[in-house]
Design a protein around this motif. Structure first.
Motif, PDB file in Angstrom:
ATOM      1  N   GLU A  31       2.562   5.039  -0.871  1.00 51.22           N
ATOM      2  CA  GLU A  31       1.614   5.530   0.119  1.00 51.22           C
ATOM      3  C   GLU A  31       1.689   7.045   0.213  1.00 51.22           C
ATOM      4  O   GLU A  31       0.672   7.716   0.366  1.00 51.22           O
ATOM      5  CB  GLU A  31       1.868   4.887   1.486  1.00 51.22           C
ATOM      6  N   ALA A  79       2.441   9.042  -2.206  1.00 50.61           N
ATOM      7  CA  ALA A  79       1.746   9.542  -3.393  1.00 50.61           C
ATOM      8  C   ALA A  79       0.237   9.434  -3.216  1.00 50.61           C
ATOM      9  O   ALA A  79      -0.513  10.317  -3.637  1.00 50.61           O
ATOM     10  CB  ALA A  79       2.192   8.767  -4.624  1.00 50.61           C
ATOM     11  N   GLY A  80      -0.210   8.345  -2.579  1.00 52.93           N
ATOM     12  CA  GLY A  80      -1.635   8.143  -2.359  1.00 52.93           C
ATOM     13  C   GLY A  80      -2.221   9.227  -1.473  1.00 52.93           C
ATOM     14  O   GLY A  80      -3.256   9.822  -1.786  1.00 52.93           O
ATOM     15  N   VAL A  81      -1.516   9.514  -0.376  1.00 50.62           N
ATOM     16  CA  VAL A  81      -1.983  10.552   0.546  1.00 50.62           C
ATOM     17  C   VAL A  81      -1.942  11.915  -0.142  1.00 50.62           C
ATOM     18  O   VAL A  81      -2.879  12.704  -0.091  1.00 50.62           O
ATOM     19  CB  VAL A  81      -1.111  10.565   1.823  1.00 50.62           C
TER      20      VAL A  81
END
Lengths: 190, 796
Positions: free
Chosen positions: A59, A61-63
């Protein structure tokens, strides 16, 4: 040692801004802190942040990858961000990008040998009327970047002149927009 | 209840229903890609655009009317995504007008713009939402005519986006990023259902892709994303390229690997079991099944026994059924019928249990047992249902729900996130349930988790603790003391504060649900304390038995009684059996699907068996729910069901057993209990049999603790499962390992009930000292730790 180990007070302050069961909300301030202090956020830091806010590295990394502000790799002293969205593209950002990569000999994710420059394509910087636009680090934009202005900019920075001064003393743009950039081949923004 | 007008029909739906569900409830259709039952609606695909409007009330509290005096409808200025639009009273929804259809076909066009046209080689072909909608919106519509008069079906004249096409997310799942349409179902699934956000969107805009930054996908519940993926982006690697969707023979059945009663579709093709998919049952497993249930089927096709075998001069030789019967007659001649034992597998059906019990009664034998039997019968406890978990004010798990009763893990997480039981609409479960929200943090105060090792649910538990194996009784004694307001007695390894905290929450709760695992059931004292606690406190209990049909078999009377003198001859249909029986008997008939080392070594006669996937029958799951198994079309030569095999065994003993077919057992069941097993309710019938069996402790000795695992020994025989699980982990406290001279990461062989196993040493300081933990493939408590290669091993 973790990045936040000696910043417990600061952490407590940040977490105090959010409800106790919503520690995830502190994800952005923590990322920002690492980015500001270290210039990039590596995987170890991502895992550390994930642990602190109670989520997974995925998460984080996603943000992180959603915002072009956060870097996953070390950047140069001057991190050049080229706007590649529509208005700048029409104004010649493709050619600008070409010129830049050839002049510096690097691609995104790389740093020039002298450690001075790194390169990144970003989405709209919000100055569509003055495209093509680049931004160096967090400094004010360099606008209407023609080939001549770009060369002057890079030369100034290579001589380690202060960015603000270099920016102010750039040659005036000959004309606005795409006409000032030499078109390369037929596939250009004609 | 709000009244909604959908096109020409007026329907009433519960408040808070989404416009999408109102449309389906009214019998109309709307295209969708991102909404999914049991997941939060996000409105990310924009496919379900509809025209919607609602009346308004004026300052006088009356509906505003138009010139003609009709109630005026105020239309939303733009088309709305119906999955995230809540209905209001008087709302009008239009799904059929040209405006709506045009917008929807525009969305299909956009979604298809970058979607590869590899349907002929895509496993999802034929069962793909996007394919269906493309067919519906695309084919009949020519977008423009070329100057030469030819119709052109696409306006997209550019090169399609090319990205990573065969990206393995794990051994079980492969991701095709070109096919992905960014519906976010898989991302939401991982966050909301098993509770691990291991997938997320990376990058943004056109560069967005599904990815993970963690080390692969955790196995456990990962396979469900292959079912919910609306396109062929996420595919089941075990079943990949095994057949087209229209070639499979689909059988609605129940998973036999644990007591959850997970509803499955078995897809077989040309006599091979190729794929297992989930089958929705909103009262049992929603849309979800465990990875073991989904991927653990490879063993069914490989090396099956297809004909009987008889031991001739020391070796097992293929034989006909007649020869097998003759060999059994000969071997059983003169054997005291009272000393003929029967051991059933844990996934024997109720019908098979009844046949075995009848035969055992005729024999007058008192040795009738099943694999995975616990020391205390599961039937002693008042059963809770999974739905009870959703209403519980406090859940106490003593054991490892994730591994022992996998679907309980999902329900516990749902409860902690505050999910309610969905209403039933005309089309079933709401597709876009607006009451489900993304990123709801679990309410940790609702769960207490205690076990002899660390478990995955512990991270959601406010009160948790790891007690030393064999101290389950001490835990319950301490919990009782805490409930009575006394200082909890000592439990090795557990912080008394955690016990007090759990007791406090327990006392405040009105509805309590208890989960107990094999560790508690194996310990007669602990099991009785748990029983007393449950009964005195009015708590429902989910008993996590190692056997899939423990409650059903117990209800049929499959339970050893009488003296402990072992049988002389035995009929074994189980995959493992106690050494005492194997070594202590004179004549052994095996009913087996495979020629396992145990069968090869001990069998005098082997009868080829059907797996639970090939059976007709009934299970009684952990929640006391009768669920029907249907036989899938799997080729297994002359393999016969257990009822037939038992009948033959009875015949060889000179008897004429009354039950020869499954139907006969079902008739008897209907006479006895007034339930027709052929006509169970759609979601299974709850049935509470009255059973009482005396506790029968199992031997529990040794310091190698066989931790329950959803992956059974037979699952592990599958090559994909083997690769995915890798070398089994032998977890131990660092000090214990050092005392034994074991380094972290060392690999060695240890003796297990399944035979010697190669294991890798991992350290876990949270574990009690003096113990070694190994995931068990067969139901067994513990045994002495015995390394088979020089201590220390080699570093891996």
């Amino acid at each position: 040692m973790g990045f936040f180990d000696d910043k417990q007070e600061w952490l407590a302050e940040v977490f105090a801004q959010y409800p106790a069961d919503r520690r995830r909300s502190a994800l952005m301030p923590l990322l920002r802190r690492v980015q500001q202090d270290e210039g990039y956020v590596d995987f170890e830091r991502m895992k550390e942040i994930a642990e602190l806010v109670g989520t997974t590295a995925t998460e984080v990394a996603g943000v992180m990858s959603f915002y072009s502000y956060y870097q996953g790799l070390p950047t140069g002293k001057y991190h050049i961000q080229v706007c590649r969205t529509l208005s700048c593209k029409l104004a010649g950002s493709d050619e600008l990008w070409h010129t830049l990569t050839e002049r510096l000999g690097i691609l995104p994710g790389e740093v020039t040998e002298d450690g001075r420059f790194s390169l990144q394509a970003v989405e709209c910087l919000g100055s569509c009327h003055t495209g093509p636009v680049i931004q160096i680090n967090d400094e004010p934009y360099v606008e209407r970047v023609t080939k001549a202005r770009l060369e002057a900019l890079l030369e100034g920075l290579e001589q380690d002149k202060p960015l603000e001064e270099v920016r102010r003393t750039l040659p005036d743009e000959e004309k606005m927009g795409k006409a000032t950039i030499e078109l390369e081949g037929e596939g250009g923004a004609s | 209840m709000p009244k909604v007008k959908v096109n020409d029909r007026v329907v009433e739906v519960p408040p808070g229903t989404s416009a999408m569900d109102a449309i389906f409830h009214a019998g109309y259709d709307v295209p969708l890609f991102c909404a999914e039952r049991h997941l939060s609606p996000t409105g990310s695909c924009r496919m379900c655009l509809v025209k919607a409007g609602a009346p308004r009330k004026g300052p006088d509290g009356e509906w505003i009317t138009d010139e003609s005096g009709e109630v005026k409808i105020f239309w939303f200025p733009k088309l709305m995504a119906s999955c995230t639009l809540a209905v209001s009273d008087g709302m009008v929804i239009d799904t059929l007008s040209d405006e709506v259809r045009h917008a929807q076909s525009g969305m299909v066009e956009l979604t298809l713009a970058n979607h590869p046209l590899d349907c002929p080689t895509c496993d999802k072909g034929g069962a793909c939402d996007l394919q269906d909608r493309a067919y519906e919106y695309g084919l009949d519509r020519k977008f423009y005519t070329r100057p030469d008069g030819e119709p052109v079906y696409t306006r997209y004249a550019f090169t399609k986006r090319h990205v990573d096409k065969h990206h393995p997310l794990s051994e079980f799942i492969i991701l095709d990023r070109e096919r992905c349409i960014h519906c976010k179902r898989c991302v939401r699934y991982f966050e909301e259902i098993p509770g691990d956000q291991v997938l997320d969107f990376i990058e943004r805009g056109v560069h967005t892709f599904i990815g993970t930054a963690d080390e692969g996908l955790p196995s456990g519940f990962s396979g469900n994303i292959t079912d919910i993926c609306p396109v062929g982006a996420l595919l089941d690697r075990v079943a990949r390229f095994r057949g087209r969707n229209w070639e499979f023979e689909q059988t609605a059945s129940v998973d036999p690997s644990d007591a959850s009663g997970q509803n499955i579709w078995i897809d077989a093709r040309s006599g091979r079991l190729e794929r297992i998919r989930t089958r929705e049952n909103p009262e049992v497993n929603d849309l979800w099944i465990s990875d073991a249930a989904r991927f653990g089927h490879e063993w069914v096709n490989e090396d099956r026994l297809t004909q009987p075998m008889v031991r001739k001069g020391g070796s097992l030789e293929p034989a006909t059924w007649e020869e097998a019967l003759a060999a059994m007659r000969q071997g059983l001649e003169g054997v005291d019928k009272k000393r003929v034992g029967i051991v059933l597998p844990g996934d024997a059906t109720i019908e098979e249990g009844m046949a075995a019990a009848e035969l055992s009664k005729v024999l007058g034998s008192d040795f009738l047992d099943f694999e995975g039997r616990t020391g205390v019968p599961a039937s002693n406890y008042p059963a809770a249902t999974f739905a009870d978990l959703l209403e519980a004010d406090y859940i106490l798990a003593v054991g490892d729900p994730t591994e022992e009763l996998p679907i309980a893990h999902v329900w516990i997480h749902k409860r902690l996130r505050g999910v309610k039981m969905p209403p039933r609409l005309n089309h079933g479960t709401p597709i876009a349930d607006l009451s489900i929200r993304e990123h709801t943090p679990p309410d940790r105060s609702l769960l207490g988790a205690f076990a002899p090792h660390t478990t995955r649910v512990m991270e959601w538990a406010e009160a948790s603790g790891v007690f030393e194996p064999g101290h389950a009784a001490a835990f319950f004694a301490a919990f009782e003391a805490a409930l009575a307001g006394r200082e909890p007695t000592e439990v090795p390894g557990v912080d008394p504060v955690a016990i007090k905290r759990a007791a406090e929450r327990w006392q405040k709760a009105e509805k309590r649900v208890f989960l107990i695992g094999a560790e508690v059931l194996g310990d007669v004292q602990a099991a009785q304390l748990a029983e007393r606690l449950a009964k005195s406190q009015g708590a429902g209990v989910l008993v996590m038995t190692p056997a899939a049909n423990a409650r059903g078999l117990e209800a049929m009377g499959v339970w050893p009684t009488g003296d402990r003198k072992g049988p002389r001859a035995v009929f074994i249909a189980a995959e493992s059996a106690p050494m005492k029986i194997l070594e202590g008997t004179e004549f052994r008939v095996f009913h087996a699907t495979h020629l396992s080392p145990m069968v090869a070594r001990y069998a005098d006669v082997v009868l080829p068996a059907k797996t639970a996937y090939e059976k007709r029958g009934t299970f009684l799951s952990a929640e006391n729910r009768l669920l029907a198994l249907q036989p899938a079309h799997v080729e297994a030569g002359e393999a016969e069901g257990l009822v037939q095999a038992l009948h033959l065994f009875g015949t060889a003993l000179g008897l004429n057993p009354a039950i020869r077919f499954v139907r006969q057992a079902q008739q008897r069941f209907a006479e006895r209990y007034k339930i027709d097993l052929n006509r169970l309710d759609a979601y299974g019938t709850l049935w509470r049999p009255r059973v009482s069996h005396a506790p029968r402790p199992m031997p529990m000795e040794g310091n190698l603790y066989l931790r329950p695992s959803m992956w059974k020994a037979r699952h592990r025989r599958g090559p994909t499962v083997q690769r995915a699980l890798g070398v089994l982990e032998l977890a131990t406290h660092p000090e214990t390992a050092l005392a034994e001279g074991l380094d972290e990461g060392a690999t060695l062989e240890v003796e297990t009930p399944e035979g010697p196993q190669r294991v890798r040493v991992v350290f876990d300081a949270a574990l009690p000292k003096g113990w070694f933990y190994l995931p068990a493939g067969v139901p067994a408590g513990r045994m002495p730790f015995k390394a088979l290669v020089p201590r220390g091993g080699e570093a891996s």
